[in-house]
Design a protein around this motif. Structure first.
Motif, PDB file in Angstrom:
ATOM      1  N   THR A  11      42.840  41.939  25.296  1.00 54.61           N
ATOM      2  CA  THR A  11      41.655  41.426  24.621  1.00 54.61           C
ATOM      3  C   THR A  11      40.626  41.079  25.690  1.00 54.61           C
ATOM      4  OG1 THR A  11      40.820  39.856  23.012  1.00 54.61           O
ATOM      5  CG2 THR A  11      42.431  39.032  24.582  1.00 54.61           C
ATOM      6  N   THR A  12      39.442  40.852  25.308  1.00 53.87           N
ATOM      7  CA  THR A  12      38.373  40.579  26.252  1.00 53.87           C
ATOM      8  C   THR A  12      37.983  39.116  26.174  1.00 53.87           C
ATOM      9  OG1 THR A  12      37.539  42.815  25.889  1.00 53.87           O
ATOM     10  CG2 THR A  12      36.068  41.279  26.959  1.00 53.87           C
ATOM     11  N   ILE A  13      37.863  38.489  27.368  1.00 51.10           N
ATOM     12  CA  ILE A  13      37.359  37.138  27.488  1.00 51.10           C
ATOM     13  C   ILE A  13      36.186  37.220  28.454  1.00 51.10           C
ATOM     14  CG2 ILE A  13      37.832  34.779  28.225  1.00 51.10           C
ATOM     15  CD1 ILE A  13      40.745  35.222  27.601  1.00 51.10           C
ATOM     16  N   SER A  14      35.123  36.567  28.151  1.00 52.96           N
ATOM     17  CA  SER A  14      33.931  36.623  29.007  1.00 52.96           C
ATOM     18  C   SER A  14      33.966  35.479  30.011  1.00 52.96           C
ATOM     19  CB  SER A  14      32.663  36.510  28.156  1.00 52.96           C
ATOM     20  OG  SER A  14      32.589  37.598  27.263  1.00 52.96           O
ATOM     21  N   PHE A  15      33.850  35.837  31.292  1.00 58.20           N
ATOM     22  CA  PHE A  15      33.766  34.881  32.387  1.00 58.20           C
ATOM     23  C   PHE A  15      32.507  35.186  33.176  1.00 58.20           C
ATOM     24  CE2 PHE A  15      38.453  35.165  31.868  1.00 58.20           C
ATOM     25  CZ  PHE A  15      38.726  33.821  31.646  1.00 58.20           C
ATOM     26  N   LYS A  16      32.037  34.203  33.889  1.00 61.60           N
ATOM     27  CA  LYS A  16      30.946  34.445  34.835  1.00 61.60           C
ATOM     28  C   LYS A  16      31.501  35.315  35.947  1.00 61.60           C
ATOM     29  CE  LYS A  16      28.038  31.611  32.831  1.00 61.60           C
ATOM     30  NZ  LYS A  16      26.785  31.990  32.280  1.00 61.60           N
ATOM     31  N   VAL A  17      30.648  36.114  36.569  1.00 61.08           N
ATOM     32  CA  VAL A  17      31.079  37.076  37.583  1.00 61.08           C
ATOM     33  C   VAL A  17      31.736  36.343  38.760  1.00 61.08           C
ATOM     34  CG1 VAL A  17      30.281  38.814  39.235  1.00 61.08           C
ATOM     35  CG2 VAL A  17      29.330  38.758  36.933  1.00 61.08           C
ATOM     36  N   SER A  18      31.160  35.243  39.223  1.00 66.14           N
ATOM     37  CA  SER A  18      31.725  34.534  40.380  1.00 66.14           C
ATOM     38  C   SER A  18      33.105  33.954  40.051  1.00 66.14           C
ATOM     39  CB  SER A  18      30.785  33.414  40.836  1.00 66.14           C
ATOM     40  OG  SER A  18      30.610  32.466  39.795  1.00 66.14           O
ATOM     41  N   VAL A  19      33.270  33.480  38.809  1.00 65.42           N
ATOM     42  CA  VAL A  19      34.561  32.925  38.399  1.00 65.42           C
ATOM     43  C   VAL A  19      35.588  34.049  38.285  1.00 65.42           C
ATOM     44  CG1 VAL A  19      35.787  31.693  36.574  1.00 65.42           C
ATOM     45  CG2 VAL A  19      33.482  30.989  37.214  1.00 65.42           C
ATOM     46  N   ALA A  20      35.192  35.188  37.714  1.00 67.37           N
ATOM     47  CA  ALA A  20      36.105  36.316  37.564  1.00 67.37           C
ATOM     48  C   ALA A  20      36.538  36.841  38.931  1.00 67.37           C
ATOM     49  CB  ALA A  20      35.442  37.428  36.744  1.00 67.37           C
ATOM     50  N   ASP A  21      35.596  36.926  39.882  1.00 69.46           N
ATOM     51  CA  ASP A  21      35.951  37.400  41.225  1.00 69.46           C
ATOM     52  C   ASP A  21      36.932  36.436  41.905  1.00 69.46           C
ATOM     53  OD1 ASP A  21      34.353  39.627  40.936  1.00 69.46           O
ATOM     54  OD2 ASP A  21      32.621  38.725  41.971  1.00 69.46           O
ATOM     55  N   LYS A  22      36.661  35.150  41.777  1.00 67.95           N
ATOM     56  CA  LYS A  22      37.543  34.143  42.369  1.00 67.95           C
ATOM     57  C   LYS A  22      38.936  34.212  41.742  1.00 67.95           C
ATOM     58  CE  LYS A  22      37.402  29.269  43.598  1.00 67.95           C
ATOM     59  NZ  LYS A  22      36.641  28.015  43.509  1.00 67.95           N
ATOM     60  N   PHE A  23      38.997  34.421  40.425  1.00 65.70           N
ATOM     61  CA  PHE A  23      40.288  34.515  39.732  1.00 65.70           C
ATOM     62  C   PHE A  23      41.050  35.764  40.165  1.00 65.70           C
ATOM     63  CE2 PHE A  23      42.993  35.689  36.104  1.00 65.70           C
ATOM     64  CZ  PHE A  23      43.764  34.556  36.060  1.00 65.70           C
ATOM     65  N   ARG A  24      40.360  36.873  40.360  1.00 67.23           N
ATOM     66  CA  ARG A  24      41.024  38.105  40.800  1.00 67.23           C
ATOM     67  C   ARG A  24      41.619  37.939  42.212  1.00 67.23           C
ATOM     68  NH1 ARG A  24      36.257  40.805  38.326  1.00 67.23           N
ATOM     69  NH2 ARG A  24      36.981  41.506  36.281  1.00 67.23           N
ATOM     70  N   SER A  27      44.681  35.877  41.812  1.00 67.30           N
ATOM     71  CA  SER A  27      45.761  36.675  41.215  1.00 67.30           C
ATOM     72  C   SER A  27      46.432  37.558  42.255  1.00 67.30           C
ATOM     73  CB  SER A  27      45.209  37.553  40.079  1.00 67.30           C
ATOM     74  OG  SER A  27      44.764  36.756  39.023  1.00 67.30           O
ATOM     75  N   LYS A  28      45.639  38.116  43.168  1.00 73.67           N
ATOM     76  CA  LYS A  28      46.218  38.961  44.220  1.00 73.67           C
ATOM     77  C   LYS A  28      47.094  38.127  45.150  1.00 73.67           C
ATOM     78  CE  LYS A  28      42.797  42.623  44.307  1.00 73.67           C
ATOM     79  NZ  LYS A  28      41.746  43.314  45.070  1.00 73.67           N
ATOM     80  N   LYS A  29      46.642  36.882  45.450  1.00 70.19           N
ATOM     81  CA  LYS A  29      47.457  36.003  46.285  1.00 70.19           C
ATOM     82  C   LYS A  29      48.771  35.661  45.602  1.00 70.19           C
ATOM     83  CE  LYS A  29      43.773  33.614  48.770  1.00 70.19           C
ATOM     84  NZ  LYS A  29      43.086  32.315  48.959  1.00 70.19           N
ATOM     85  N   MET A  30      48.724  35.489  44.308  1.00 68.97           N
ATOM     86  CA  MET A  30      49.929  35.163  43.543  1.00 68.97           C
ATOM     87  C   MET A  30      50.841  36.376  43.412  1.00 68.97           C
ATOM     88  SD  MET A  30      49.797  31.985  42.832  1.00 68.97           S
ATOM     89  CE  MET A  30      51.108  31.863  41.659  1.00 68.97           C
ATOM     90  N   GLY A  31      50.295  37.564  43.573  1.00 67.06           N
ATOM     91  CA  GLY A  31      51.094  38.779  43.488  1.00 67.06           C
ATOM     92  C   GLY A  31      51.441  39.141  42.055  1.00 67.06           C
ATOM     93  N   ALA A  32      50.597  38.753  41.123  1.00 66.42           N
ATOM     94  CA  ALA A  32      50.846  39.064  39.716  1.00 66.42           C
ATOM     95  C   ALA A  32      49.558  39.599  39.096  1.00 66.42           C
ATOM     96  CB  ALA A  32      51.304  37.809  38.974  1.00 66.42           C
ATOM     97  N   SER A  33      49.676  40.133  37.899  1.00 64.29           N
ATOM     98  CA  SER A  33      48.489  40.625  37.202  1.00 64.29           C
ATOM     99  C   SER A  33      47.646  39.435  36.755  1.00 64.29           C
ATOM    100  CB  SER A  33      48.908  41.460  35.994  1.00 64.29           C
ATOM    101  OG  SER A  33      49.530  40.630  35.036  1.00 64.29           O
ATOM    102  N   ASN A  34      46.426  39.726  36.347  1.00 66.20           N
ATOM    103  CA  ASN A  34      45.543  38.663  35.880  1.00 66.20           C
ATOM    104  C   ASN A  34      46.149  37.930  34.683  1.00 66.20           C
ATOM    105  OD1 ASN A  34      43.721  39.435  37.821  1.00 66.20           O
ATOM    106  ND2 ASN A  34      42.413  40.611  36.435  1.00 66.20           N
ATOM    107  N   SER A  35      46.741  38.686  33.757  1.00 70.46           N
ATOM    108  CA  SER A  35      47.331  38.072  32.563  1.00 70.46           C
ATOM    109  C   SER A  35      48.496  37.154  32.940  1.00 70.46           C
ATOM    110  CB  SER A  35      47.839  39.151  31.606  1.00 70.46           C
ATOM    111  OG  SER A  35      46.782  39.956  31.172  1.00 70.46           O
ATOM    112  N   MET A  36      49.368  37.608  33.834  1.00 69.87           N
ATOM    113  CA  MET A  36      50.534  36.804  34.215  1.00 69.87           C
ATOM    114  C   MET A  36      50.121  35.580  35.033  1.00 69.87           C
ATOM    115  SD  MET A  36      52.855  38.232  32.589  1.00 69.87           S
ATOM    116  CE  MET A  36      54.129  37.121  33.067  1.00 69.87           C
ATOM    117  N   THR A  37      49.091  35.719  35.872  1.00 69.96           N
ATOM    118  CA  THR A  37      48.605  34.574  36.644  1.00 69.96           C
ATOM    119  C   THR A  37      48.056  33.506  35.714  1.00 69.96           C
ATOM    120  OG1 THR A  37      48.051  36.025  38.487  1.00 69.96           O
ATOM    121  CG2 THR A  37      47.036  33.859  38.473  1.00 69.96           C
ATOM    122  N   LEU A  38      47.271  33.912  34.744  1.00 71.86           N
ATOM    123  CA  LEU A  38      46.719  32.950  33.788  1.00 71.86           C
ATOM    124  C   LEU A  38      47.833  32.302  32.974  1.00 71.86           C
ATOM    125  CD1 LEU A  38      44.177  31.669  32.647  1.00 71.86           C
ATOM    126  CD2 LEU A  38      44.000  33.582  31.048  1.00 71.86           C
TER     127      LEU A  38
END
Length: 131
Positions: A11-24, A27-38
């Motif tokens: 599904t789609t959730i709208s985030f600000k670009v800076s927040v989405a970049d920071k979250f990505r 997620s890479k540091k956690m070694g999981a997908s965006n969904s699993m990190t959240l």
């Protein structure tokens, strides 16, 4: 793919670009997908009864420093006990239980009765003075 969630749709959730970049990046540091990190983040907050709006109080680093100080104090106490109590006690016990070397003396000693008796004083004879 995320285990247990393979058949679910996105599904789609709208985030600000800076927040989405920071979250990505996170997620890479956690070694999981965006969904699993959240999902892990939500589980963490629910499990620990935390709210992002509330202050946690002492941080992990603060608690770690406090624990290190207490451990250092305990170590200092133990070292003092070792210096003032344990080492002297061990030294006393070792000196008590150390076996003294036996001297090679015979148990029974026979006295020599043949020795000449030395005379330290002699009487003067009258005959020696008259001549």
């Amino acid at each position: 793919m995320d285990k247990g969630y393979e058949k679910e749709q996105f599904t789609t959730i709208s985030f600000k670009v800076s927040v989405a970049d920071k979250f990505r990046v996170f997620s890479k540091k956690m070694g999981a997908s965006n969904s699993m990190t959240l999902l892990m983040m939500l589980d963490f907050f629910e499990t620990n009864n935390l709210s992002p709006k509330e202050s946690i109080g002492p941080t992990v680093h603060t608690l770690e420093n406090l624990i290190k100080k207490r451990v250092s104090a305990v170590i200092a106490i133990l070292r003092d006990m070792e210096k003032s109590q344990t080492r002297p006690t061990v030294a006393m016990m070792q000196s008590l239980f150390q076996e003294a070397e036996p001297k090679n003396k015979p148990l029974l000693v026979e006295k020599n009765r043949v020795e000449e008796k030395k005379v330290r004083f002699q009487e003067k004879r009258d005959n020696d003075n008259q001549t």
